[in-house]
Design an enzyme around this catalytic site. Structure first.
Site, PDB file in Angstrom:
ATOM      1  N   ASP A 215      24.320  32.699  42.041  1.00 23.12           N
ATOM      2  CA  ASP A 215      25.308  33.638  42.594  1.00 23.12           C
ATOM      3  C   ASP A 215      25.961  33.015  43.838  1.00 23.12           C
ATOM      4  O   ASP A 215      25.546  31.950  44.297  1.00 23.12           O
ATOM      5  CB  ASP A 215      24.637  34.969  42.943  1.00 23.12           C
ATOM      6  CG  ASP A 215      25.621  36.129  42.889  1.00 23.12           C
ATOM      7  OD1 ASP A 215      26.831  35.892  42.689  1.00 23.12           O
ATOM      8  OD2 ASP A 215      25.191  37.288  43.049  1.00 23.12           O
ATOM      9  N   HIS A 355      31.501  39.321  32.747  1.00 23.15           N
ATOM     10  CA  HIS A 355      31.519  39.865  34.116  1.00 23.15           C
ATOM     11  C   HIS A 355      32.492  39.133  35.046  1.00 23.15           C
ATOM     12  O   HIS A 355      33.267  39.778  35.761  1.00 23.15           O
ATOM     13  CB  HIS A 355      30.089  39.833  34.682  1.00 23.15           C
ATOM     14  CG  HIS A 355      29.978  40.265  36.105  1.00 23.15           C
ATOM     15  ND1 HIS A 355      30.308  41.540  36.520  1.00 23.15           N
ATOM     16  CD2 HIS A 355      29.580  39.596  37.236  1.00 23.15           C
ATOM     17  CE1 HIS A 355      30.102  41.640  37.828  1.00 23.15           C
ATOM     18  NE2 HIS A 355      29.661  40.472  38.281  1.00 23.15           N
TER      19      HIS A 355
HETATM   20 FE1  N7H Z   1      29.090  40.138  40.269  1.00 20.39          FE
HETATM   21  N1  N7H Z   1      25.325  38.576  37.690  1.00 20.39           N
HETATM   22  O1  N7H Z   1      24.296  38.031  37.940  1.00 20.39           O
HETATM   23  O2  N7H Z   1      25.646  38.810  36.532  1.00 20.39           O
HETATM   24  N2  N7H Z   1      28.458  38.286  39.706  1.00 20.39           N
HETATM   25  N3  N7H Z   1      27.235  40.899  39.902  1.00 20.39           N
HETATM   26  N4  N7H Z   1      29.693  41.973  41.008  1.00 20.39           N
HETATM   27  N5  N7H Z   1      30.890  39.387  40.781  1.00 20.39           N
HETATM   28  C1  N7H Z   1      29.178  37.128  39.813  1.00 20.39           C
HETATM   29  O3  N7H Z   1      30.863  33.485  40.990  1.00 20.39           O
HETATM   30  C2  N7H Z   1      26.190  40.254  39.269  1.00 20.39           C
HETATM   31  C3  N7H Z   1      28.919  43.084  41.132  1.00 20.39           C
HETATM   32  C4  N7H Z   1      31.980  40.088  41.285  1.00 20.39           C
HETATM   33  O4  N7H Z   1      35.725  34.952  41.237  1.00 20.39           O
HETATM   34  C5  N7H Z   1      28.416  36.034  39.297  1.00 20.39           C
HETATM   35  O5  N7H Z   1      29.462  33.870  42.613  1.00 20.39           O
HETATM   36  C6  N7H Z   1      25.065  41.162  39.221  1.00 20.39           C
HETATM   37  C7  N7H Z   1      29.718  44.195  41.592  1.00 20.39           C
HETATM   38  C8  N7H Z   1      33.071  39.171  41.571  1.00 20.39           C
HETATM   39  O6  N7H Z   1      34.901  34.244  39.345  1.00 20.39           O
HETATM   40  C9  N7H Z   1      27.222  36.550  38.880  1.00 20.39           C
HETATM   41  C10 N7H Z   1      25.456  42.330  39.836  1.00 20.39           C
HETATM   42  C11 N7H Z   1      30.999  43.702  41.737  1.00 20.39           C
HETATM   43  C12 N7H Z   1      32.614  37.907  41.226  1.00 20.39           C
HETATM   44  C13 N7H Z   1      27.240  37.983  39.103  1.00 20.39           C
HETATM   45  C14 N7H Z   1      26.831  42.155  40.249  1.00 20.39           C
HETATM   46  C15 N7H Z   1      30.956  42.301  41.390  1.00 20.39           C
HETATM   47  C16 N7H Z   1      31.262  38.070  40.734  1.00 20.39           C
HETATM   48  C17 N7H Z   1      28.862  34.575  39.205  1.00 20.39           C
HETATM   49  C18 N7H Z   1      24.721  43.599  40.069  1.00 20.39           C
HETATM   50  C19 N7H Z   1      32.255  44.421  42.180  1.00 20.39           C
HETATM   51  C20 N7H Z   1      33.391  36.596  41.357  1.00 20.39           C
HETATM   52  C21 N7H Z   1      28.585  33.817  40.457  1.00 20.39           C
HETATM   53  C22 N7H Z   1      23.416  43.694  40.113  1.00 20.39           C
HETATM   54  C23 N7H Z   1      32.555  45.645  41.812  1.00 20.39           C
HETATM   55  C24 N7H Z   1      34.218  36.350  40.104  1.00 20.39           C
HETATM   56  C25 N7H Z   1      29.735  33.703  41.416  1.00 20.39           C
HETATM   57  C26 N7H Z   1      35.021  35.068  40.233  1.00 20.39           C
HETATM   58  C27 N7H Z   1      30.472  37.011  40.308  1.00 20.39           C
HETATM   59  C28 N7H Z   1      26.262  38.936  38.735  1.00 20.39           C
HETATM   60  C29 N7H Z   1      27.566  43.142  40.881  1.00 20.39           C
HETATM   61  C30 N7H Z   1      32.048  41.447  41.477  1.00 20.39           C
HETATM   62  C31 N7H Z   1      26.117  35.691  38.264  1.00 20.39           C
HETATM   63  C32 N7H Z   1      23.711  40.932  38.606  1.00 20.39           C
HETATM   64  C33 N7H Z   1      29.226  45.612  41.857  1.00 20.39           C
HETATM   65  C34 N7H Z   1      34.426  39.536  42.162  1.00 20.39           C
END
Ligand code: N7H
Length: 498
Positions: A215, A355
């Site tokens: 992440d 996602h």
């Molecule tokens: Fe997410 N995951 O492990 O699946 N997220 N996220 N997120 N997320 C991202 O690029 C995860 C949540 C965003 O610019 C990665 O840093 C999990 C909320 C955004 O390419 C992974 C949870 C919201 C991005 C996860 C969670 C977002 C992003 C890739 C909850 C907003 C950047 C790593 C438990 C409403 C997208 C990275 C881009 C990336 C996960 C929550 C948003 C692995 C497990 C609530 C904007």
């Protein structure tokens, strides 16, 4: 000037900013605290006048962006310093403190916040929960989210964010803060409601969230702050994160009118998100993708990658569609250098609902002339809870609470977090414009709503739909919206003048 007189001073529309004042902005916003552990200390304000007096002694503890940059330099120097042969460098003792206030907190302090202009902030997160799709009972004004009691009833007035290298460092900082506000003494101005601590995961999982994915890879770079701009999404204007700065505009593109004390502040969204890790792993294994040459485990990993849009290593599916390529992650020029243009109209390479595609759709919108700049958020989360136990692995069910303390900064919650959750993640028809009849479906990680499913999970037949469990793997248990003022704002608006 009295507080009341200041409240009535005319609001100003700021011009474009040339230099950001890094001594005025709270540190976690632009630079992110270096941290192994972090505690969110939620408090209520019992005695506003006393609080405003005590705050004067607290402000010097607040770490600014300039100070965090110095801390990061110290850490780099320490890592690069010669060490005894075989001796591992110890972490240096460092703590970071920031503070934010909910709308209820500002009201308690008598601070008029109309020009914060954010309906989500003004209502508070509990009032927003139904719209975000959080489970709960009742509807409209009677809706009650299935959250922990502390987050209901607008009782949280503020949050101290305390990060550091270790629990003893953070705990001693918290004791220092409690002493300033007289907690547990007759001279207390605040009551402690709840503390939630998160920790970076141990060993090789460090930097990975609990489902196992790396992440903190893709965050918007900020013009005027970030020096290096590697290939990837366009950098954003500082006003996307900071109020009153260039890019902090209304829907017609005109600069938002802010009061002086609001400039350089930012909105912090906190979400207490539990994750059902054994259940997630079981689902991947049960639905493992059957492709020639793939073992059951490899098929499960491929499905996981397609649901997230990145492999657990962090490699983007858009660049490494069918096999992980961890080398991509070591190249700052490659790890974020994709636009979903490899294949925009079909989803053999990356599902539309993955996602990272839902939450930053890149060319899905921008190639159609729609800017996503105002929808970008700076994420600063940390994991909480223990590693999955042997018993949980065996029984494939969650016994111990774990998940993500999700935190993100933006100058508008309505355009940022709220929009991403409601209009993208929960919206089955997003992203639009594809030349296929397939409905993208829900973001499988955070999408909330009835009848959750997505298309495009199977590269052999992208029209096939995958039904997601009715009980999502990510469960919101609480949260709040905060305003994180500048140092000037704290001194001029929050501290008692008499
Ligand atoms: Fe997410 N995951 O492990 O699946 N997220 N996220 N997120 N997320 C991202 O690029 C995860 C949540 C965003 O610019 C990665 O840093 C999990 C909320 C955004 O390419 C992974 C949870 C919201 C991005 C996860 C969670 C977002 C992003 C890739 C909850 C907003 C950047 C790593 C438990 C409403 C997208 C990275 C881009 C990336 C996960 C929550 C948003 C692995 C497990 C609530 C904007």
């Amino acid at each position: 000037m009295s507080d009341q007189a200041k409240q009535q001073s005319p609001a100003k529309a700021p011009g474009p900013v040339i230099d950001l004042d890094l001594n005025n902005i709270q540190g976690d916003i632009l630079s992110g605290f270096p941290k192994k552990t972090e505690t969110n200390y939620f408090f209520g304000i019992d005695n506003p006048d006393l609080f405003k007096q005590q705050l004067k002694n607290f402000i010097p503890l607040v770490k600014t962006v300039a100070q965090v940059l110095k801390d990061r330099k110290k850490i780099d120097d320490h890592k690069n310093a010669p060490h005894l042969p075989g001796g591992k460098p110890h972490l240096i003792k460092l703590a970071g403190v920031n503070v934010g206030f909910s709308h209820a907190g500002l009201a308690k302090l008598g601070i008029v916040d109309t020009n914060l202009l954010d309906t989500a902030f003004l209502g508070g997160q509990a009032a927003d929960a139904e719209g975000l799709g959080d489970p709960g009972s009742g509807t409209g004004p009677t809706f009650v989210p299935d959250w922990d009691a502390a987050f209901k009833g607008n009782q949280i007035h503020g949050s101290f964010l305390v990060a550091g290298d270790s629990h003893p460092t953070v705990d001693s900082k918290i004791r220092e803060i409690e002493k300033i506000f007289g907690v547990n003494t007759p001279k207390s101005s605040i009551c402690h409601i709840l503390s939630i601590s998160g920790d970076v995961r141990p060993g090789v999982e460090s930097g990975h969230e609990h489902f196992g994915f790396l992440d903190g890879i893709s965050n918007p770079l900020v013009i005027g702050f970030d020096q290096k701009i590697p290939p990837g999404p366009a950098p954003v204007h500082p006003g996307i994160v900071l109020l009153g700065r260039d890019g902090d505009n209304d829907s017609t593109g005109k600069p938002n009118v802010r009061d002086d004390w609001m400039v350089d502040g930012s909105f912090l969204v906190f979400r207490y998100l539990h994750q059902k890790v054994p259940e997630f792993n079981k689902f991947l294994s049960d639905n493992s993708l059957q492709l020639p040459g793939l073992s059951k485990k490899e098929g499960a990993d491929l499905l996981g990658a397609r649901l997230v849009g990145r492999w657990q290593s962090g490699a983007p599916v858009d660049l490494a569609p069918f096999e992980d390529d961890p080398d991509l992650v070591d190249h700052p020029d490659k790890v974020n250098s994709f636009e979903f243009t490899a294949e925009r109209d079909f989803q053999k390479i990356c599902p539309f609902a993955a996602h990272v595609r839902k939450t930053n759709p890149r060319a899905d919108l921008e190639a159609n002339g729609i800017s996503i700049e105002t929808k970008r958020i700076l994420r600063r989360g940390i994991q909480f809870g223990p590693e999955v136990s042997k018993q949980e692995q065996r029984e494939q069910r969650t016994i111990f609470a774990r998940g993500l303390l999700f935190q993100c900064y933006q100058s508008s919650i309505v355009n940022g977090f709220q929009f991403i959750q409601k209009s993208w993640a929960n919206n089955v028809n997003f992203p639009p414009f594809q030349k296929t009849p397939q409905v993208p479906g829900f973001d499988p990680i955070i999408g909330q709503g009835a009848n959750r499913k997505l298309s495009g999970y199977d590269p052999n037949d992208p029209s096939k739909e995958l039904a997601l469990p009715a009980d999502p793997w990510v469960v919101p248990r609480g949260g709040e919206y905060f305003f994180v003022p500048s140092i000037k704002g704290l001194n001029e608006k929050f501290v008692a003048t008499h």
